[in-house]
Write an enzyme that holds these catalytic residues in place. Sequence first.
Site, PDB file in Angstrom:
ATOM      1  N   ASP A  68       0.847  -1.202   0.000  1.00  0.00           N
ATOM      2  CA  ASP A  68       0.000   0.000   0.000  1.00  0.00           C
ATOM      3  C   ASP A  68       0.879   1.247   0.000  1.00  0.00           C
ATOM      4  OD1 ASP A  68      -2.638  -1.383   0.462  1.00  0.00           O
ATOM      5  OD2 ASP A  68      -1.607  -1.975   2.307  1.00  0.00           O
ATOM      6  N   ASP A  70       0.426   4.910   1.342  1.00  0.00           N
ATOM      7  CA  ASP A  70      -0.331   5.932   2.059  1.00  0.00           C
ATOM      8  C   ASP A  70       0.287   7.295   1.770  1.00  0.00           C
ATOM      9  OD1 ASP A  70      -1.970   3.992   3.105  1.00  0.00           O
ATOM     10  OD2 ASP A  70      -0.907   3.854   5.017  1.00  0.00           O
ATOM     11  N   ASP A 134       4.074   5.957  15.257  1.00  0.00           N
ATOM     12  CA  ASP A 134       4.398   5.015  16.322  1.00  0.00           C
ATOM     13  C   ASP A 134       5.893   4.769  16.504  1.00  0.00           C
ATOM     14  OD1 ASP A 134       4.593   3.654  13.922  1.00  0.00           O
ATOM     15  OD2 ASP A 134       3.089   2.135  14.402  1.00  0.00           O
TER      16      ASP A 134
END
Length: 367
Positions: A68, A70, A134
């Site tokens: 993916d 993003d 994170d």
Amino acid sequence: MLYRYGTNDKGELVKKAVVYTKEEHLIPTSKIDPDALQIINRLRDMGFTAYIVGGAVRDLIVGNTPKDFDIVTDATPSKIKKIFRNSRIIGRRFRLVHVVFGTKIFEVSTFRSNAEGSVGNDFGTIEQDVMRRDFTLNALYYDPVQEQVIDYVGGMRDIRKHILRPVISLDSIFVEDPVRMLRAIKYSATTHARMSFSLRHKIRQSASLLSQISPSRITEELLKIINSGHSYDIISEAIDTDLFMNLQPSAAAMIFDNSELEERYMENLQNLDALVKKEPDARLGKKLYFLVFDFISTLTDWEKETSEKYSSSELYAKTWTECRNFVLPMNPQRRELEYAIKSALNTLGVNIKLQSKNQAKAPAKKS
């Protein structure tokens, strides 16, 4: 090596980020999805900034092909929606935009503020956005136009040294979102990034927080593990950090009580990884088989059951209920769990017909 400058609270000019050029990060442009590049170019043509962010940048740096892409930007969701007719706004609290190209979906988010912590819902700047990521290896921004990686937190260094280092303080990172513990063990297992003693200790201390997470999010994370091709390594880390008993409590109880079953369960995870690498697009039911087989094999004396009067449908019905409870809180698609259970029963000598994926989707005929 270049630097991005900004001002501190006193108005003094200070270095804010390291900027790595293409000769330093070595990301091949051929691995950038052309539709992701088109999204970024259109946002920039409209006067906005935009970058590829997160796991995609990490994967590109280590030489993997991202699943993916993003994208993050300073454009608000409503403005993104106006630019892309093939898009939809999602989310209730913090709104995101999904831009659709055929079967591909690109998540485009607006820079978020960290004024209310890492899970705040206000828009912000790139300097604020990076501080709510994170781990440092996920906090890199890639500009595919200038072919530069922008690093505010030492993420490039940590990737090269195989270190897993949180951006958010250990006092709040898992309290704000316990799913980050699963991501930590996943990144450690799949990128060979070492967790510090303090990080591993904090995960063990916080493992029970996973019980607060909704079954839908637990299911999403478990499916990522199942499809990763690294389930053996990830589950091994989950067992070591006490996460597994909160992730799959019934399976944890089964293997902790019986060392032979633990050995068989872990061996089946290796078989699952081999299947994923050989057939990455195999239906989910074929993968779930490896998670439920050992449990089903312990339910009864299957040789005796098949020699007595019970029909295959009766045996399946009893097994279904037991197995559904076994995988909780995971809630996979019913037809895929059914396929896994029936496959296991066939292996154990119960003759029961398997339904293909296409048959399961076929509409009923009109009379």
